[in-house]
Design an enzyme around this catalytic site. Structure first.
Site, PDB file in Angstrom:
ATOM      1  N   SER A  18      65.060 -83.895  89.194  1.00 21.31           N
ATOM      2  CA  SER A  18      65.059 -84.039  90.639  1.00 21.31           C
ATOM      3  C   SER A  18      63.747 -83.503  91.180  1.00 21.31           C
ATOM      4  O   SER A  18      62.987 -82.844  90.472  1.00 21.31           O
ATOM      5  CB  SER A  18      66.232 -83.275  91.253  1.00 21.31           C
ATOM      6  OG  SER A  18      65.900 -81.908  91.372  1.00 21.31           O
ATOM      7  N   LYS A  19      63.493 -83.784  92.439  1.00 24.00           N
ATOM      8  CA  LYS A  19      62.193 -83.411  92.989  1.00 24.00           C
ATOM      9  C   LYS A  19      61.929 -81.915  92.959  1.00 24.00           C
ATOM     10  O   LYS A  19      60.799 -81.481  93.049  1.00 24.00           O
ATOM     11  CB  LYS A  19      62.035 -83.982  94.404  1.00 24.00           C
ATOM     12  CG  LYS A  19      63.133 -83.582  95.378  1.00 24.00           C
ATOM     13  CD  LYS A  19      62.881 -84.144  96.766  1.00 24.00           C
ATOM     14  CE  LYS A  19      63.427 -85.538  96.948  1.00 24.00           C
ATOM     15  NZ  LYS A  19      63.498 -85.932  98.370  1.00 24.00           N
TER      16      LYS A  19
END
Length: 441
Positions: free
Chosen positions: A214-215
């Site tokens: 994920s970011k």
RNA sequence: GACCCUAUCGUCCAGAGGCCUAGGACACUCCCCUUUCACGGGAGUAACACGGGUUCGAAUCCCGUUAGGGUCGCCA
């Protein structure tokens, strides 16, 4: 080969970060276009008004600029197939929608416009994944897709396909997360009477533990790389190696070599995980191998940020070439070189405790200073001879002179070759610092 | 749950039936080089998910199981 020109595209949606997976997708598209002498298009998919902003778009543009992936058509560049923001392409979508309407593919439900699937089996011939057949005959498992919301805004599948047709995209290289969407897209191409592009779905990048990246995961956000002193060419190198390899165990590759060897169909079908340590190592190798001019270019922002400025560009270059072979990370640079440009530098307490705390060490520094004062020629080699002679006279190992001198002169226990450092520092500053430490510490 | 993809050292990649007692790199350990830290050189630990086939022979082909990932949105 084909009479149709090669055109690839990167079509990110502005979410506030450029994800490392997106960057790799962009890189593969760029590589393929450049390799084939084709055109690389940047298109911003900003149909979701709720989550896009100027800043988000700028982040993507900045990220691609930094990575060195220049586009031939797109924002800031223009081109014959614009506009390149989906938010500005409404009229085109209306047109295509009308065409589908005319052919009887559309129906309305709760104010939304949906596409009536022909309910067939769809074959995808993917350049990476091979042939895959999807059975779309069952509406329960493959419901009709929506093309337009009741508020008039557009859904991804539709605008994505329309734009790829309009922009004459020949190869869609994208993440595997779109693999299962592709049969829907193929239905749309068929309904619109358009020839679909070739598809190439690349495996995804996961975390080291195999979880989805994920970011917020380490290394996921591309904006950290410039801040951490990564060279774009090193990132291109590392990213290219995630799912692809030149097959001959080479790993440190410059971009022209990657361009030469890269083949779309050689991309792995296995998802890769992102290894920050290896990425760091690759960057270090690039730092080591690049020429001084490039090194200086990358180093300058870090020196400026640390308020280090050089009296002369000649001195700067000498210092940089001295520390370049030793240093692994550009953010470390200020600490390594501060002592060359200012008398104000911190002394590491452990280094002082270990090397300058005894009266004996201080005594030796003062003897050393006297010897250096008499040196007829101030060069690294004569300084070295002087150290060795001094050590021999005192009956000690050179290290017992070198380490205290290093701390006295730089405040640190690690650094470049000491004799070269002293040569660069000059006799006056060297002796001043040796004596200061001999007296105070 | 359905559908799709994948499955070699902890990680990235090589391996497309015999060359594999599985190779390279990162990381880790040790040694050498060395004034430190690095660089460089050398050595070491460490993998074909499992079960069935096919074959004289399988990491490589087929099937199944398991595991991971993806998609099933009026997100992109």
């Amino acid at each position: 080969m084909s009479s149709h020109p090669i055109r690839t595209r990167f079509a990110p949606s502005p979410t506030g970060v450029l994800h490392v997976g997106g960057a790799r997708t962009a890189l593969f598209n760029w590589l393929y276009a450049r390799k084939q002498g084709g055109v690389f298009v940047l298109r911003i998919e900003d149909t979701d008004h709720s989550r896009n902003s100027e800043e988000s778009k700028q982040i993507i543009i900045d990220g691609l600029h930094w990575l060195g992936l220049d586009w031939d058509e797109g924002p800031q560049k223009g081109g014959d197939h614009g506009p390149y923001y989906q938010s500005e392409r409404n009229a085109i979508y209306e047109e295509y929608l009308a065409a589908l309407e005319k052919k009887g593919f559309l129906y309305e439900e709760h104010g939304a416009i949906r596409f009536r699937s022909p309910r067939r089996k769809v074959l995808l011939e993917d350049l990476i994944c091979g042939n895959i057949e999807f059975d779309l005959t069952n509406p329960a498992t493959h419901p009709d897709m929506t093309l337009r919301r009741p508020d008039g805004s557009w859904i991804f599948h539709f605008v994505n396909v329309v734009d790829d047709i309009e922009m004459k995209i020949s190869h869609v290289i994208r993440g595997e997360d779109h693999l299962s969407n592709t049969p829907k897209h193929l239905e749309l191409y068929a309904a619109l009477g358009a020839q679909p592009p070739r598809f190439a779905h690349t495996p995804l990048i996961l975390n080291r533990d195999g979880s989805k990246m994920s970011k917020r995961d380490q290394g996921a956000n591309m904006s950290i790389y410039p801040e951490q002193g990564y060279a774009p060419e090193a990132l291109r190198n590392y990213l290219s190696l995630l799912g692809w390899s030149p097959k001959d165990n080479r790993e440190i590759l410059d971009t022209s070599t990657i361009l030469e060897l890269f083949e779309l169909h050689q991309i792995n079908r296995r998802s890769a995980s992102f290894d920050p340590e290896k990425c760091f190592w690759i960057n270090g190798q690039h730092l080591l191998r690049m020429d001084l001019a490039r090194y200086r270019e990358l180093a300058l922002p870090f020196l400026e940020k640390a308020a280090i400025c050089s009296e002369s560009s000649e001195m700067l270059e000498k210092v940089l070439s001295l520390v370049k072979p030793k240093i692994k990370s550009l953010p470390d640079l200020p600490d390594w070189v501060r002592c060359f440009f200012s008398d104000e530098f911190p002394f590491e307490p452990e280094a002082v405790a270990k090397n300058l705390s005894t009266p004996q060490a201080r005594e030796r520094l003062s003897l050393l200073a006297q010897a250096l004062l008499l040196l007829e020629c101030w060069s690294a080699s004569s300084i070295e001879t002087c150290f060795k002679n001094r050590a021999a006279t005192l009956g000690i190992r050179v290290g017992e002179l070198v380490h205290p001198a290093r701390v006295a002169v730089s405040g640190r226990s690690v650094g470049a070759g000491l004799y070269e450092m002293l040569e660069l520092l000059g006799r006056e500053r060297t002796i001043k610092r040796l004596l200061a430490s001999a007296e105070n510490r």
